[in-house]
Design a protein around this motif. Structure first.
Motif, PDB file in Angstrom:
ATOM      1  N   GLU A  24      22.954 -20.420  74.889  1.00 57.98           N
ATOM      2  CA  GLU A  24      22.771 -19.051  75.377  1.00 57.98           C
ATOM      3  C   GLU A  24      23.525 -18.061  74.502  1.00 57.98           C
ATOM      4  O   GLU A  24      23.039 -16.961  74.222  1.00 57.98           O
ATOM      5  N   PHE A  25      24.718 -18.451  74.064  1.00 50.48           N
ATOM      6  CA  PHE A  25      25.492 -17.585  73.180  1.00 50.48           C
ATOM      7  C   PHE A  25      24.835 -17.479  71.801  1.00 50.48           C
ATOM      8  O   PHE A  25      24.672 -16.378  71.255  1.00 50.48           O
ATOM      9  N   ARG A  32      21.894 -15.035  71.458  1.00 47.49           N
ATOM     10  CA  ARG A  32      22.092 -13.613  71.736  1.00 47.49           C
ATOM     11  C   ARG A  32      21.654 -12.769  70.547  1.00 47.49           C
ATOM     12  O   ARG A  32      21.680 -13.207  69.394  1.00 47.49           O
ATOM     13  N   GLU A  33      21.263 -11.534  70.835  1.00 48.47           N
ATOM     14  CA  GLU A  33      20.802 -10.611  69.793  1.00 48.47           C
ATOM     15  C   GLU A  33      21.853 -10.443  68.691  1.00 48.47           C
ATOM     16  O   GLU A  33      21.526 -10.414  67.498  1.00 48.47           O
TER      17      GLU A  33
END
Length: 274
Positions: A42-43, A46-47
């Motif tokens: 998930e990290f 990230r954008e």
């Protein structure tokens, strides 16, 4: 593959990933913030992490190709829809069916270049395709037929896909970023061959020509299979007459019809200087 036994006193990151799986189950260890950063999908998605993902896509194929000792490639661009001769009847148009002759020339060309590659221990002239069907499949098939390795640089697309089964498994790559994939096509290229194709093939062709024209890349052979096809879809001389390219830019491409013509031009081209 790479031997990751390292001369370092530091603990291996893989050991900590395994240890973290066995942490006591508490509110703290369940929190996303507690996850190891490099093991936290998930990290990583990230954008703000896009620059890191770009770097990873550049590094992974580069490191694997270096470990395999691959110094130079011969790149084959071309349409995924071009049928093999035995599947001509399945082509969506008569014109596409007629292009099957270039599938066969792509296969023969890949065979001949791979035979050349084998004399270098598989270090030079390694066939590199986009890893898909059509012309790409023909290139990987030709290399496989003579016992050589070949590269497939695939990319994730919205529709279901998989690498063609003739790509050397350990040299089958998958990309998210078109830009990084195109860099890998050209970073080791000794020659570029372009067979009839669609938007993707045109994109790859024009990126290559732009880099050579602007001298961001050394000049290498750019060989277009099928003069009639290319002359119909691109009016090169109109660009020169309009002054949007120079007359000498027309010399950046050569038309060929057969594998033998292409091999002869590559053989006659000056070898790159170290």
């Amino acid at each position: 593959m790479h031997d990751d036994s390292r001369k370092t006193p530091f603990r291996h990151s893989g050991e900590d990933i395994e240890a973290a799986r066995h942490s006591p189950d508490t509110p703290q260890t369940r929190a996303p913030s507690y996850r190891l950063a490099f093991a936290d999908n998930e990290f990583l998605l990230r954008e703000e992490l896009r620059p890191v993902r770009l770097q990873l896509e550049l590094l992974k194929p580069q490191m694997i190709l270096d470990e395999r000792g691959i110094v130079s490639t011969v790149v084959m661009f071309g349409g995924a829809r071009v049928p093999s001769p035995e599947r001509q009847a399945e082509a969506r148009t008569p014109e596409l069916a007629a292009l099957s002759r270039y599938y066969e020339q792509a296969r023969i060309f890949a065979r001949q270049m791979t035979e050349r590659s084998l004399t270098t221990g598989g270090r030079d002239f390694v066939i590199c395709t986009g890893g898909g069907p059509g012309v790409m499949e023909a290139g990987n098939l030709g290399a496989e037929e003579v016992g050589g390795q070949s590269i497939g640089l695939g990319i994730v697309l919205p529709h279901e896909q998989a690498p063609n089964r003739h790509v050397t498994p350990d040299l089958s790559f998958n990309f998210h970023y078109f830009a990084i994939r195109k860099m890998h096509f050209l970073m080791r290229a000794r020659a570029i061959t372009v067979f009839p194709g669609g938007f993707g093939t045109l994109d790859e062709l024009f990126e290559t020509l732009t880099l050579i024209q602007t001298r961001r890349m050394a000049r290498i052979p750019v060989l277009l299979f099928g003069e009639a096809f290319w002359e119909e879809i691109i009016n090169w001389r109109a660009l020169a007459r309009a002054g949007t390219i120079s007359e000498e830019d027309l010399d950046l491409i050569r038309y060929v019809e057969t594998a033998e013509e292409a091999v002869a031009i590559i053989d006659a081209f000056p070898a790159p200087q170290d």
